[in-house]
Design a protein around this motif. Structure first.
Motif, PDB file in Angstrom:
ATOM      1  N   ARG A 140      22.470  17.136  19.807  1.00  0.00           N
ATOM      2  CA  ARG A 140      21.639  16.495  18.780  1.00  0.00           C
ATOM      3  C   ARG A 140      20.726  15.430  19.396  1.00  0.00           C
ATOM      4  O   ARG A 140      20.259  14.527  18.707  1.00  0.00           O
ATOM      5  N   TRP A 141      20.441  15.564  20.656  1.00  0.00           N
ATOM      6  CA  TRP A 141      19.724  14.538  21.409  1.00  0.00           C
ATOM      7  C   TRP A 141      18.381  14.183  20.776  1.00  0.00           C
ATOM      8  O   TRP A 141      18.087  13.010  20.536  1.00  0.00           O
ATOM      9  N   GLN A 142      17.558  15.182  20.501  1.00  0.00           N
ATOM     10  CA  GLN A 142      16.212  14.871  20.014  1.00  0.00           C
ATOM     11  C   GLN A 142      16.214  14.257  18.613  1.00  0.00           C
ATOM     12  O   GLN A 142      15.512  13.257  18.384  1.00  0.00           O
ATOM     13  N   PRO A 143      16.979  14.805  17.655  1.00  0.00           N
ATOM     14  CA  PRO A 143      17.032  14.120  16.349  1.00  0.00           C
ATOM     15  C   PRO A 143      17.515  12.678  16.464  1.00  0.00           C
ATOM     16  O   PRO A 143      17.016  11.800  15.756  1.00  0.00           O
ATOM     17  N   LEU A 144      18.460  12.425  17.365  1.00  0.00           N
ATOM     18  CA  LEU A 144      18.943  11.060  17.543  1.00  0.00           C
ATOM     19  C   LEU A 144      17.842  10.169  18.117  1.00  0.00           C
ATOM     20  O   LEU A 144      17.660   9.028  17.665  1.00  0.00           O
ATOM     21  N   LEU A 145      17.098  10.664  19.100  1.00  0.00           N
ATOM     22  CA  LEU A 145      16.012   9.873  19.673  1.00  0.00           C
ATOM     23  C   LEU A 145      14.907   9.624  18.649  1.00  0.00           C
ATOM     24  O   LEU A 145      14.209   8.604  18.722  1.00  0.00           O
ATOM     25  N   ASP A 146      14.765  10.528  17.701  1.00  0.00           N
ATOM     26  CA  ASP A 146      13.766  10.357  16.652  1.00  0.00           C
ATOM     27  C   ASP A 146      14.185   9.312  15.624  1.00  0.00           C
ATOM     28  O   ASP A 146      13.428   9.020  14.695  1.00  0.00           O
ATOM     29  N   GLY A 147      15.399   8.779  15.790  1.00  0.00           N
ATOM     30  CA  GLY A 147      15.865   7.734  14.887  1.00  0.00           C
ATOM     31  C   GLY A 147      16.555   8.236  13.638  1.00  0.00           C
ATOM     32  O   GLY A 147      16.863   7.442  12.737  1.00  0.00           O
ATOM     33  N   LYS A 148      16.819   9.530  13.572  1.00  0.00           N
ATOM     34  CA  LYS A 148      17.450  10.084  12.383  1.00  0.00           C
ATOM     35  C   LYS A 148      18.968   9.852  12.414  1.00  0.00           C
ATOM     36  O   LYS A 148      19.600  10.031  13.457  1.00  0.00           O
ATOM     37  N   PRO A 149      19.569   9.471  11.288  1.00  0.00           N
ATOM     38  CA  PRO A 149      21.025   9.407  11.229  1.00  0.00           C
ATOM     39  C   PRO A 149      21.582  10.832  11.202  1.00  0.00           C
ATOM     40  O   PRO A 149      21.158  11.655  10.382  1.00  0.00           O
ATOM     41  N   VAL A 150      22.489  11.142  12.103  1.00  0.00           N
ATOM     42  CA  VAL A 150      23.021  12.503  12.213  1.00  0.00           C
ATOM     43  C   VAL A 150      24.468  12.515  11.729  1.00  0.00           C
ATOM     44  O   VAL A 150      25.316  11.831  12.300  1.00  0.00           O
TER      45      VAL A 150
END
Length: 261
Positions: A140-150
């Motif tokens: 989930r690296w990219q969604p996390l870097l985008d600041g999204k809560p995963v």
């Protein structure tokens, strides 16, 4: 004709050869977050085949080198919710997750005289268990870097249940001179503001775990409270001898204190 035979021989040999495998070793140093005192060491063996992580073996050692706990992780059914078993002989405590395809069972035995308790758990795509959290961060690296809560469901064998958690990026910085990304794992909903959180740091380029800080999977010597620890992994995993797996698996476990040599 000779060339054709040679090509066939090479092809047959390639099919008969075992899958490419590699064994790697990495050590984590667990310290008291306040005093910085060394509490224990984690020695990880990572077993890869064809570039994929298949198994993990972890031996926990007191500061005097005594092995007191061991964990085995099998990623065969899932990289995010792998089957695992953990044993701590200081307390006679055991826990884990059993997997049989799409079926899962959490189990715990709280002491040497205690009966094992177990409960089924849903092993859908959202479930994350134990070291599977490491793979979850990378996937989930990219969604996390985008600041999204995963969101995820994290398996807690001691409670025989899985709970809703959220992972969110906290920012960027450095750990031991390496550029890093920082993430926080906390319970979902209002409980997230009341319960302890876990902070992790991963290399920005390597995406390897550099630091873990929060409640560890170990309890104190009396078995009352989970240990708060800052666990640093100063060096990336490196090659290990083939016989090291069996040696660590067979090493006897003995009680010792995680707070001193």
């Amino acid at each position: 004709m000779v060339k054709l035979r040679l090509m066939l021989a090479v092809s047959i040999a390639a099919l008969a050869a075992p899958a490419a495998a590699s064994l790697q070793f990495q050590e984590g140093l667990a310290r008291d977050p306040d005093s910085g005192a060394l509490l224990y060491r984690e020695q990880h063996l990572l077993d890869h085949a064809d570039g994929e992580l298949r198994r993990r073996l972890v031996v926990y050692r007191c500061t005097d080198g005594t092995a007191f706990a061991r964990k085995q992780v099998d990623y065969g059914d899932s990289s995010l919710a792998p089957a695992f078993s953990f044993e701590d002989v200081r307390l006679g405590y055991r826990e884990g997750l059993r997997r049989a395809g799409d079926a899962g069972e959490l189990w715990v035995r709280r002491g040497p005289q205690a009966a094992e308790r177990s409960a089924p758990v849903s092993v859908g795509e959202a479930l994350v268990a134990d070291a599977g959290f490491d793979e979850f961060i990378r996937e989930r690296w990219q969604p996390l870097l985008d600041g999204k809560p995963v969101p995820l469901q994290f398996a807690v064998p001691s409670r025989l249940d899985a709970y809703d958690f959220t992972v969110r990026r906290r920012g960027a910085g450095e750990v031991a001179g390496e550029p890093a990304e920082f993430f926080r794992l906390r319970l979902g909903g209002l409980l997230g503001w009341l319960a302890p959180h876990i902070d992790v740091a991963y290399g920005r380029e390597s995406r390897r775990l550099l630091r873990f800080e929060g409640l560890s999977n170990l309890r104190d010597d009396q078995g009352k409270d989970q240990l708060l620890a800052r666990i640093d992994f100063p060096s990336p995993a490196g090659p290990a001898a083939a016989g090291q797996w069996q040696a660590l698996l067979a090493e006897p476990l003995s009680a010792c204190s995680v707070r001193g040599g």
